[in-house]
Design a protein around this motif. Structure first.
Motif, PDB file in Angstrom:
ATOM      1  N   ARG A 129       0.843  -1.193   0.000  1.00  0.00           N
ATOM      2  CA  ARG A 129       0.000   0.000   0.000  1.00  0.00           C
ATOM      3  C   ARG A 129       0.877   1.242   0.000  1.00  0.00           C
ATOM      4  NH1 ARG A 129      -4.147  -0.080   4.576  1.00  0.00           N
ATOM      5  NH2 ARG A 129      -4.773   1.796   3.502  1.00  0.00           N
ATOM      6  N   VAL A 130       0.610   2.143  -0.928  1.00  0.00           N
ATOM      7  CA  VAL A 130       1.402   3.362  -1.046  1.00  0.00           C
ATOM      8  C   VAL A 130       1.250   4.224   0.205  1.00  0.00           C
ATOM      9  CG1 VAL A 130       1.770   5.445  -2.410  1.00  0.00           C
ATOM     10  CG2 VAL A 130       1.299   3.297  -3.551  1.00  0.00           C
ATOM     11  N   ALA A 131       0.075   4.238   0.803  1.00  0.00           N
ATOM     12  CA  ALA A 131      -0.127   5.030   2.025  1.00  0.00           C
ATOM     13  C   ALA A 131       0.772   4.522   3.148  1.00  0.00           C
ATOM     14  CB  ALA A 131      -1.587   4.976   2.458  1.00  0.00           C
ATOM     15  N   LEU A 132       0.866   3.218   3.309  1.00  0.00           N
ATOM     16  CA  LEU A 132       1.733   2.658   4.348  1.00  0.00           C
ATOM     17  C   LEU A 132       3.194   2.977   4.051  1.00  0.00           C
ATOM     18  CD1 LEU A 132       2.219   0.951   6.862  1.00  0.00           C
ATOM     19  CD2 LEU A 132       2.191  -1.079   5.393  1.00  0.00           C
ATOM     20  N   GLN A 133       3.598   2.862   2.796  1.00  0.00           N
ATOM     21  CA  GLN A 133       4.974   3.189   2.427  1.00  0.00           C
ATOM     22  C   GLN A 133       5.278   4.650   2.720  1.00  0.00           C
ATOM     23  OE1 GLN A 133       5.105   2.029  -1.673  1.00  0.00           O
ATOM     24  NE2 GLN A 133       5.315  -0.140  -1.206  1.00  0.00           N
ATOM     25  N   THR A 134       4.330   5.531   2.459  1.00  0.00           N
ATOM     26  CA  THR A 134       4.530   6.961   2.730  1.00  0.00           C
ATOM     27  C   THR A 134       4.658   7.201   4.228  1.00  0.00           C
ATOM     28  OG1 THR A 134       3.258   7.516   0.757  1.00  0.00           O
ATOM     29  CG2 THR A 134       3.583   9.278   2.368  1.00  0.00           C
ATOM     30  N   ARG A 135       3.794   6.577   5.032  1.00  0.00           N
ATOM     31  CA  ARG A 135       3.881   6.705   6.502  1.00  0.00           C
ATOM     32  C   ARG A 135       5.244   6.243   6.994  1.00  0.00           C
ATOM     33  NH1 ARG A 135      -1.799   5.226   6.881  1.00  0.00           N
ATOM     34  NH2 ARG A 135      -1.226   3.058   6.620  1.00  0.00           N
ATOM     35  N   GLN A 136       5.690   5.093   6.515  1.00  0.00           N
ATOM     36  CA  GLN A 136       6.973   4.543   6.966  1.00  0.00           C
ATOM     37  C   GLN A 136       8.140   5.429   6.550  1.00  0.00           C
ATOM     38  OE1 GLN A 136       6.612   0.654   5.202  1.00  0.00           O
ATOM     39  NE2 GLN A 136       5.825  -0.246   7.088  1.00  0.00           N
ATOM     40  N   HIS A 137       8.079   5.963   5.346  1.00  0.00           N
ATOM     41  CA  HIS A 137       9.154   6.822   4.861  1.00  0.00           C
ATOM     42  C   HIS A 137       9.274   8.087   5.709  1.00  0.00           C
ATOM     43  CE1 HIS A 137      11.973   8.600   2.077  1.00  0.00           C
ATOM     44  NE2 HIS A 137      11.238   9.694   2.077  1.00  0.00           N
ATOM     45  N   VAL A 138       8.150   8.736   5.972  1.00  0.00           N
ATOM     46  CA  VAL A 138       8.174   9.969   6.775  1.00  0.00           C
ATOM     47  C   VAL A 138       8.677   9.667   8.184  1.00  0.00           C
ATOM     48  CG1 VAL A 138       6.725  11.765   7.815  1.00  0.00           C
ATOM     49  CG2 VAL A 138       6.424  11.157   5.410  1.00  0.00           C
ATOM     50  N   ALA A 139       8.251   8.538   8.764  1.00  0.00           N
ATOM     51  CA  ALA A 139       8.705   8.167  10.107  1.00  0.00           C
ATOM     52  C   ALA A 139      10.201   7.841  10.113  1.00  0.00           C
ATOM     53  CB  ALA A 139       7.905   6.975  10.619  1.00  0.00           C
ATOM     54  N   PHE A 140      10.653   7.066   9.143  1.00  0.00           N
ATOM     55  CA  PHE A 140      12.054   6.667   9.078  1.00  0.00           C
ATOM     56  C   PHE A 140      12.981   7.865   8.893  1.00  0.00           C
ATOM     57  CE2 PHE A 140      15.770   5.352   6.562  1.00  0.00           C
ATOM     58  CZ  PHE A 140      16.354   4.477   7.467  1.00  0.00           C
ATOM     59  N   MET A 141      12.591   8.764   8.026  1.00  0.00           N
ATOM     60  CA  MET A 141      13.418   9.934   7.751  1.00  0.00           C
ATOM     61  C   MET A 141      13.256  11.016   8.807  1.00  0.00           C
ATOM     62  SD  MET A 141      15.046   9.080   5.043  1.00  0.00           S
ATOM     63  CE  MET A 141      15.752  10.619   4.531  1.00  0.00           C
ATOM     64  N   GLN A 142      12.322  10.815   9.726  1.00  0.00           N
ATOM     65  CA  GLN A 142      12.011  11.830  10.731  1.00  0.00           C
ATOM     66  C   GLN A 142      11.828  13.177  10.049  1.00  0.00           C
ATOM     67  OE1 GLN A 142      15.156  11.554  13.653  1.00  0.00           O
ATOM     68  NE2 GLN A 142      14.415   9.604  14.392  1.00  0.00           N
ATOM     69  N   SER A 143      11.013  13.141   8.983  1.00  0.00           N
ATOM     70  CA  SER A 143      10.884  14.321   8.140  1.00  0.00           C
ATOM     71  C   SER A 143       9.524  14.996   8.246  1.00  0.00           C
ATOM     72  CB  SER A 143      11.163  13.935   6.678  1.00  0.00           C
ATOM     73  OG  SER A 143      10.246  12.939   6.253  1.00  0.00           O
ATOM     74  N   GLY A 144       8.849  14.838   9.363  1.00  0.00           N
ATOM     75  CA  GLY A 144       7.551  15.467   9.520  1.00  0.00           C
ATOM     76  C   GLY A 144       7.591  16.965   9.286  1.00  0.00           C
ATOM     77  N   GLY A 145       8.596  17.644   9.826  1.00  0.00           N
ATOM     78  CA  GLY A 145       8.728  19.089   9.630  1.00  0.00           C
ATOM     79  C   GLY A 145       9.002  19.434   8.179  1.00  0.00           C
ATOM     80  N   LEU A 146       9.819  18.648   7.527  1.00  0.00           N
ATOM     81  CA  LEU A 146      10.127  18.878   6.118  1.00  0.00           C
ATOM     82  C   LEU A 146       8.869  18.697   5.261  1.00  0.00           C
ATOM     83  CD1 LEU A 146      12.259  19.292   3.878  1.00  0.00           C
ATOM     84  CD2 LEU A 146      12.545  16.814   3.868  1.00  0.00           C
ATOM     85  N   VAL A 147       8.084  17.675   5.549  1.00  0.00           N
ATOM     86  CA  VAL A 147       6.874  17.396   4.781  1.00  0.00           C
ATOM     87  C   VAL A 147       5.829  18.487   5.001  1.00  0.00           C
ATOM     88  CG1 VAL A 147       4.960  15.784   4.519  1.00  0.00           C
ATOM     89  CG2 VAL A 147       7.276  14.922   4.719  1.00  0.00           C
ATOM     90  N   ARG A 148       5.728  18.978   6.219  1.00  0.00           N
ATOM     91  CA  ARG A 148       4.742  20.023   6.524  1.00  0.00           C
ATOM     92  C   ARG A 148       5.122  21.375   5.928  1.00  0.00           C
ATOM     93  NH1 ARG A 148       0.913  18.526  10.019  1.00  0.00           N
ATOM     94  NH2 ARG A 148       1.313  16.755  11.355  1.00  0.00           N
ATOM     95  N   GLY A 149       6.393  21.623   5.736  1.00  0.00           N
ATOM     96  CA  GLY A 149       6.855  22.911   5.215  1.00  0.00           C
ATOM     97  C   GLY A 149       7.431  23.762   6.316  1.00  0.00           C
ATOM     98  N   SER A 150       8.204  24.737   5.931  1.00  0.00           N
ATOM     99  CA  SER A 150       8.925  25.554   6.912  1.00  0.00           C
ATOM    100  C   SER A 150       8.000  26.406   7.780  1.00  0.00           C
ATOM    101  CB  SER A 150       9.942  26.450   6.201  1.00  0.00           C
ATOM    102  OG  SER A 150       9.263  27.304   5.298  1.00  0.00           O
ATOM    103  N   ARG A 151       6.815  26.691   7.291  1.00  0.00           N
ATOM    104  CA  ARG A 151       5.887  27.513   8.081  1.00  0.00           C
ATOM    105  C   ARG A 151       4.647  26.717   8.463  1.00  0.00           C
ATOM    106  NH1 ARG A 151       7.003  31.410   3.570  1.00  0.00           N
ATOM    107  NH2 ARG A 151       5.210  30.360   2.719  1.00  0.00           N
ATOM    108  N   ASP A 152       4.810  25.405   8.623  1.00  0.00           N
ATOM    109  CA  ASP A 152       3.684  24.531   8.934  1.00  0.00           C
ATOM    110  C   ASP A 152       2.526  24.762   7.964  1.00  0.00           C
ATOM    111  OD1 ASP A 152       4.370  22.714  10.812  1.00  0.00           O
ATOM    112  OD2 ASP A 152       3.618  23.844  12.524  1.00  0.00           O
ATOM    113  N   LEU A 153       2.833  24.706   6.676  1.00  0.00           N
ATOM    114  CA  LEU A 153       1.840  24.971   5.643  1.00  0.00           C
ATOM    115  C   LEU A 153       0.795  23.870   5.529  1.00  0.00           C
ATOM    116  CD1 LEU A 153       4.198  26.371   2.886  1.00  0.00           C
ATOM    117  CD2 LEU A 153       2.693  27.642   4.419  1.00  0.00           C
ATOM    118  N   CYS A 154       1.069  22.723   6.085  1.00  0.00           N
ATOM    119  CA  CYS A 154       0.122  21.609   6.022  1.00  0.00           C
ATOM    120  C   CYS A 154      -0.453  21.358   7.410  1.00  0.00           C
ATOM    121  CB  CYS A 154       0.818  20.357   5.494  1.00  0.00           C
ATOM    122  SG  CYS A 154      -0.289  18.947   5.379  1.00  0.00           S
ATOM    123  N   PRO A 155      -1.729  21.667   7.612  1.00  0.00           N
ATOM    124  CA  PRO A 155      -2.334  21.545   8.939  1.00  0.00           C
ATOM    125  C   PRO A 155      -2.874  20.151   9.267  1.00  0.00           C
ATOM    126  CG  PRO A 155      -3.924  22.489   7.441  1.00  0.00           C
ATOM    127  CD  PRO A 155      -2.640  22.297   6.659  1.00  0.00           C
TER     128      PRO A 155
END
Length: 113
Positions: A24-50
């Protein structure tokens, strides 16, 4: 004007469990964001994604409604990659009985619309 070529992945279960849930692509995306500890990067520098979960900010089904820039989206309603690989739906030969697979593909197409 933004041009988005085939980015519209859907958070769908696999077809009749023909593939492991890891496909499942959704599971792969969740795992990638968790592994890379990239939540801040994914949200954007100004928390553009709520969205409450950072992985959803990198996943089209959840992110597309938040886009403010006008865009042209190209997405196949019967996206082979998602139906075959990501969704675990075999093709050629089709799984038996075929009418169940066709129903699954139609449901996918309607959600892509």
């Amino acid at each position: 004007l933004g041009y988005l070529d085939s980015p519209y992945y859907l958070d769908e279960p696999v077809f009749r469990s023909l593939a492991a849930p890891s496909h499942r692509v959704a599971l792969q995306t969740r795992q990638h964001v968790a592994f890379m500890q990239s939540g801040g990067l994914v949200r954007g520098s100004r928390d553009l994604c709520p969205l409450e979960e950072a992985w959803k900010c990198a996943f089209a089904e959840y992110r597309m409604p938040l886009l403010r820039t006008p865009f042209l989206l190209i997405a196949s309603m019967y996206d082979w990659y998602q139906l075959h690989v990501a969704q675990g739906s075999d093709c050629c030969p089709f799984p038996k009985p075929q009418h169940e697979y066709y129903g699954f593909a139609e449901q996918f197409a309607n959600r892509t619309r």
